[in-house]
Design an enzyme around this catalytic site. Structure first.
Site, PDB file in Angstrom:
ATOM      1  N   ASP A 172      -4.285  64.444  31.831  1.00  0.00           N
ATOM      2  CA  ASP A 172      -5.743  65.245  31.782  1.00  0.00           C
ATOM      3  C   ASP A 172      -6.531  64.815  32.909  1.00  0.00           C
ATOM      4  O   ASP A 172      -7.679  64.715  32.976  1.00  0.00           O
ATOM      5  CB  ASP A 172      -6.484  65.343  30.521  1.00  0.00           C
ATOM      6  CG  ASP A 172      -7.351  66.515  30.443  1.00  0.00           C
ATOM      7  OD1 ASP A 172      -7.094  67.450  31.208  1.00  0.00           O
ATOM      8  OD2 ASP A 172      -8.207  66.621  29.898  1.00  0.00           O
TER       9      ASP A 172
ATOM     10  N   ARG B 207     -14.495  69.078  24.191  1.00  0.00           N
ATOM     11  CA  ARG B 207     -14.690  68.974  22.753  1.00  0.00           C
ATOM     12  C   ARG B 207     -15.891  68.692  22.296  1.00  0.00           C
ATOM     13  O   ARG B 207     -16.225  68.305  21.098  1.00  0.00           O
ATOM     14  CB  ARG B 207     -13.426  68.508  21.980  1.00  0.00           C
ATOM     15  CG  ARG B 207     -12.159  69.001  22.013  1.00  0.00           C
ATOM     16  CD  ARG B 207     -11.111  68.292  21.235  1.00  0.00           C
ATOM     17  NE  ARG B 207      -9.883  68.808  21.486  1.00  0.00           N
ATOM     18  CZ  ARG B 207      -9.076  69.819  20.846  1.00  0.00           C
ATOM     19  NH1 ARG B 207     -10.061  70.369  19.872  1.00  0.00           N
ATOM     20  NH2 ARG B 207      -8.157  70.050  21.163  1.00  0.00           N
ATOM     21  N   GLY B 208     -17.141  68.318  23.171  1.00  0.00           N
ATOM     22  CA  GLY B 208     -18.140  67.818  22.605  1.00  0.00           C
ATOM     23  C   GLY B 208     -19.433  67.672  23.575  1.00  0.00           C
ATOM     24  O   GLY B 208     -19.062  67.773  24.853  1.00  0.00           O
TER      25      GLY B 208
ATOM     26  N   LYS C  88     -20.849  60.843  22.817  1.00  0.00           N
ATOM     27  CA  LYS C  88     -20.103  62.217  22.951  1.00  0.00           C
ATOM     28  C   LYS C  88     -20.049  62.587  21.379  1.00  0.00           C
ATOM     29  O   LYS C  88     -19.269  61.633  20.591  1.00  0.00           O
ATOM     30  CB  LYS C  88     -18.763  61.766  23.609  1.00  0.00           C
ATOM     31  CG  LYS C  88     -18.240  63.646  23.432  1.00  0.00           C
ATOM     32  CD  LYS C  88     -16.648  63.467  23.955  1.00  0.00           C
ATOM     33  CE  LYS C  88     -16.654  62.872  25.570  1.00  0.00           C
ATOM     34  NZ  LYS C  88     -15.110  63.304  26.071  1.00  0.00           N
TER      35      LYS C  88
END
Length: 455
Positions: free
Chosen positions: A285, A171-172, A188
């Site tokens: 994850d 996401r970044g 981040k």
């Protein structure tokens, strides 16, 4: 009423009591002039006339005895007043010095507290790496995560210029930030402002503010600027395992022993989450891009945006990365610590073979690493041929077979057949040299061994 007044009150009462006791004691009749009549024995009795004459002879001197008694009493009262005044003066001097000491001490405490609050809102010491920053580096603190000022991050990353980009994460974009000559960090930048991104951001801050382990990445702090959120981590100079294995170098920097060390480090991090956290944590994850490497290739697990407590895994939304998701979680939504063990098995296959979990065969087809590798992992004659060419012929065959066996157990479709991460860790530690954190002795055969195709 201030402190000196409070302390003076009991001292004054004590002095007054002391003085009063002296006066009362001195006011009692003197035994020399006592009026108590003591009967005389017959042998001691004198004639009345003689007694009367003696009384008349002594009567003129009676006032002198009373005068002497009052003078003595006045002297004692004066002495008591002098003693009491001296004690009171000593007490007052002591209180003055004590008040000065307290005022100086309170000023020092207020100064230290204000300086601490400039770096952390809770008044608690920040982590060692954050302490190296200037006090203007952070503007507050939540839990053990510092709240960074946006201007500081902007200056440390050269206004988030492209030349400061060090990679991309979930996401970044990740930027290299220099806060001082000795302190580098990774920032981040999360531009996504939807609810899922916000929830993952809060989850990341929440978990990493609590978890501290040598194999879990350190969160230095965070910043919220408008709709953009920033996470500040310790610098991991060698990037992610994914970049090392599947990037431009194709794993050339990772020897067999380094790969085993990375596997052991990741297993230690997972063991801490599963066995030592209270409550236990399921990462959810785990993948090669979330295993970061420092300058000495020490591995640390990162990205806790999807992590959940092992006590609240029911009805959890299916999230993660294709290729690492355990079958029972992907198909039925059943999430346990064995789901992390499955993902670890996939990472172990990546280390062995240098291949991605899912690879495109054609424009519309993909091949799973598990389905491709499983038939060959259990065949000792085929196993050496699927090893990453970078490390081929560089390990003891017995060690290769053992790692392959561990990987096969980790990726079993049935969760109950998979080992606990503690068992996995204990199986891998003997394959890592002691200087790299394992228990392999130098005398054991670890030199390059050629693979026999007939095996």
């Amino acid at each position: 009423m201030n402190v000196p007044s409070l302390l003076l009150l009991p001292m004054w009462v004590t002095s007054t009591s002391f003085f009063s006791s002296i006066v009362i004691a001195d006011a009692r009749p003197d035994p020399a002039v006592s009026t108590t009549l003591v009967p005389l024995s017959h042998s001691q009795e004198a004639p009345i006339s003689q007694f009367s004459s003696e009384m008349n002879a002594q009567s003129p001197g009676t006032p002198e005895v009373r005068v002497a008694h009052h003078q003595d009493l006045n002297k004692k009262i004066l002495a008591a007043l002098i003693v009491a005044s001296t004690l009171l003066a000593v007490v007052l001097i002591f209180l003055v010095f004590f008040w000065v000491y307290l005022s100086k001490n309170s000023k020092k405490k207020s100064k230290s507290k204000s300086s601490a609050n400039s770096g952390n809102a809770g008044g608690l010491p920040l982590k060692p790496m954050v302490n190296k920053l200037n006090t203007s580096a952070v503007i507050g603190k939540k839990g053990s995560a510092a709240v960074f000022d946006y201007q500081l991050l902007e200056a440390a990353t050269n206004h988030f210029q492209e030349r400061s980009v060090s990679g991309e994460g979930g996401r970044g974009v990740i930027y290299k930030a220099r806060f001082s000559e000795k302190l580098l960090a990774a920032v981040k930048k999360l531009d996504d402002a939807d609810q899922d991104a916000q929830r993952e951001f809060e989850n990341e801050v929440n978990w990493l503010s609590k978890i501290q382990h040598q194999n879990v990445v350190t969160l230095l702090g965070y910043c919220i600027h408008g709709q953009t959120r920033y996470l500040v981590y310790e610098m991991m100079q060698n990037g992610s395992l994914e970049t090392q294995l599947h990037g431009p170098t194709h794993g050339s920097a990772l020897t067999w022993h380094l790969r085993m060390k990375i596997a052991v480090d990741a297993a230690r991090g997972l063991e801490f989450l599963h066995e030592r956290c209270n409550p236990p944590v399921v990462h959810r994850d785990l993948k090669s891009s979330n295993i970061l490497l420092d300058s000495d290739f020490n591995a640390k697990i990162s990205d806790f945006g999807l992590a959940v407590s092992a006590q609240s895994t029911n009805n959890v939304k299916i999230s993660g990365t294709v290729g690492y998701l355990a079958p029972e979680y992907l198909l039925n939504g059943k999430l346990t610590d064995k789901s992390d063990v499955y993902a670890f098995g996939i990472v172990l296959l990546e280390l062995l073979m240098g291949r991605k979990p899912v690879e495109k065969m054609e424009s519309t087809q993909c091949q799973s690493l598990v389905s491709w590798a499983m038939p060959q992992l259990t065949d000792r004659s085929k196993l050496p041929n699927i090893v990453d060419p970078v490390i081929k012929d560089t390990m003891d065959l017995k060690h290769l077979y053992q790692v392959a066996a561990v990987a096969v157990l980790c990726i079993q479709p049935e969760p109950s057949y998979r080992p606990l991460i503690t068992d996995v860790l204990h199986s891998l530690i003997p394959l890592v040299p002691a200087e790299l954190g394992g228990s392999l002795r130098a005398s054991e055969p670890v030199a390059t061994v050629g693979l026999d195709p007939s095996h």
